[in-house]
Design a protein around this motif. Structure first.
Motif, PDB file in Angstrom:
ATOM      1  N   GLN A  11      -9.257  50.061   1.316  1.00  0.00           N
ATOM      2  CA  GLN A  11     -10.312  49.373   0.574  1.00  0.00           C
ATOM      3  C   GLN A  11     -11.580  49.237   1.409  1.00  0.00           C
ATOM      4  N   ASP A  12     -11.417  48.756   2.637  1.00  0.00           N
ATOM      5  CA  ASP A  12     -12.591  48.520   3.483  1.00  0.00           C
ATOM      6  C   ASP A  12     -13.238  49.820   3.932  1.00  0.00           C
ATOM      7  N   LEU A  13     -12.443  50.855   4.183  1.00  0.00           N
ATOM      8  CA  LEU A  13     -13.018  52.150   4.581  1.00  0.00           C
ATOM      9  C   LEU A  13     -13.879  52.734   3.466  1.00  0.00           C
ATOM     10  N   VAL A  14     -13.375  52.669   2.230  1.00  0.00           N
ATOM     11  CA  VAL A  14     -14.146  53.193   1.102  1.00  0.00           C
ATOM     12  C   VAL A  14     -15.402  52.357   0.893  1.00  0.00           C
ATOM     13  N   ARG A  15     -15.270  51.052   0.970  1.00  0.00           N
ATOM     14  CA  ARG A  15     -16.430  50.182   0.784  1.00  0.00           C
ATOM     15  C   ARG A  15     -17.484  50.439   1.858  1.00  0.00           C
ATOM     16  N   PHE A  16     -17.046  50.567   3.113  1.00  0.00           N
ATOM     17  CA  PHE A  16     -17.972  50.811   4.213  1.00  0.00           C
ATOM     18  C   PHE A  16     -18.646  52.182   4.067  1.00  0.00           C
ATOM     19  N   THR A  17     -17.846  53.213   3.737  1.00  0.00           N
ATOM     20  CA  THR A  17     -18.387  54.572   3.625  1.00  0.00           C
ATOM     21  C   THR A  17     -19.407  54.670   2.492  1.00  0.00           C
ATOM     22  N   GLU A  18     -19.081  54.102   1.340  1.00  0.00           N
ATOM     23  CA  GLU A  18     -19.997  54.171   0.205  1.00  0.00           C
ATOM     24  C   GLU A  18     -21.252  53.340   0.445  1.00  0.00           C
ATOM     25  N   ALA A  19     -21.093  52.178   1.058  1.00  0.00           N
ATOM     26  CA  ALA A  19     -22.259  51.349   1.357  1.00  0.00           C
ATOM     27  C   ALA A  19     -23.178  52.048   2.356  1.00  0.00           C
ATOM     28  N   LEU A  20     -22.582  52.781   3.291  1.00  0.00           N
ATOM     29  CA  LEU A  20     -23.370  53.494   4.293  1.00  0.00           C
ATOM     30  C   LEU A  20     -24.079  54.693   3.676  1.00  0.00           C
TER      31      LEU A  20
END
Length: 317
Positions: free
Chosen positions: A120-129
């Motif tokens: 969850q956090d990896l996808v959120r971080f990657t998309e936000a970046l």
């Protein structure tokens, strides 16, 4: 009035139910062999939705999506998402589960929950970046509604989801029942120690199980994104729990049970969401459909814990 919306409600229920069914297959395949619940499977579904959406968004940004046959675009998206999530499932099994194979059952369960939050956090971080947001709108490939002889009009994307989900389930059934590797998977699920003595490579079978289950979950994520249009890093949590409910309803570890349980749960949830409000004079609305779904899980666990198609068996040693 209530009967007028019935065709649309049934199509919505079947669409949702077949998605539950395919995701439930991933839960039941892993449980059948390793006897633990892979609670990260819902997040693999979510990763598939994001991979598919990114493929379509990038293709659209390059100007290649416009004019492309929608079935070709969907096929390419499904292949890429299936490959990525299948490889991700194999990696998770190798890193997070295989070293814990001899540990008490609670340990790999905790590891699965940790992997779930990590994804969850990896996808959120990657998309936000990359996009400065993690709530994405998926380009819809099928927009033309289909008329059912004047009775109702349903979206084409719902029928596409149903057909593709059925194809995936039939393909998995044939693979498990008719191929050498499928028979090996059934043997390992029956008795892992005896299967290894019969020259079956248990590690490869388990790896293949995660590859197929995760690939199917990722492909279902693409179908979900096409059907609902908007995704976020948290879509896998509730849908994963409902798919797990479907697996328990049908009989955890039973492929046919996962399919039937998913379709039943989707239909019951859709019917309750549409008719609960009118039938109770507004006392209970569509927002209670999740409560209805998890109430089914509780009732099944109380009165028939082996599920509709499962068998009460002694615990393996």
């Amino acid at each position: 009035m209530l009967l007028n919306i019935l065709p649309q409600v049934l199509v919505d229920g079947l669409t949702l139910g077949f998605m539950y069914a395919v995701v439930a297959l991933g839960y039941t395949m892993v449980y059948g062999i390793l006897e633990f619940i892979n609670f990260a499977h819902g997040e693999i579904f979510m990763v598939g939705a994001f991979v598919g959406t990114e493929v379509l968004l990038i293709t659209d940004a390059l100007g290649a999506l416009e004019g492309m046959n929608p079935f070709v675009a969907l096929f390419i998206t499904l292949v890429i998402a299936t490959a990525v999530t299948g490889a991700l499932g194999v990696l998770i099994e190798r890193v997070a589960y295989r070293p814990l194979r001899g540990a008490p059952r609670l340990v790999p369960l905790i590891s699965a929950i940790g992997v779930s939050f990590l994804l969850q956090d990896l996808v959120r971080f990657t998309e936000a970046l990359a996009r400065n947001e993690f709530y994405l709108n998926t380009p819809t490939l099928f927009t033309t509604p289909i008329s059912l002889g004047g009775i109702a009009t349903i979206p084409a994307k719902g029928l596409v989801v149903i057909v593709i989900a059925i194809v995936m389930m039939v393909a998995l059934t044939l693979f498990v029942n008719k191929t050498k590797w499928g028979i090996a998977m059934r043997a390992v699920a029956q008795d892992r120690s005896t299967a290894s003595l019969m020259t079956i490579n248990v590690d490869k079978v388990i790896m293949l199980t995660f590859l197929i289950g995760s690939g199917l979950g990722g492909a279902t994520g693409v179908l979900f994104a096409q059907n609902y249009g908007t995704i976020d890093p948290y879509i896998g949590f509730i849908l994963g729990l409902k798919a797990f409910t479907a697996a328990v309803l049908g009989g955890i570890g039973n492929l046919r049970g996962a399919m039937v349980g998913g379709v039943l749960l989707g239909l019951l949830e859709s019917l309750s969401g549409a008719y609960m409000g009118p039938l109770t004079n507004g006392a209970f609305g569509a927002e209670y459909k999740d409560v209805f779904a998890f109430s089914i899980l509780i009732l099944v666990l109380l009165f028939k814990p082996e599920g509709l198609f499962g068998e009460a068996v002694k615990e393996k040693v």
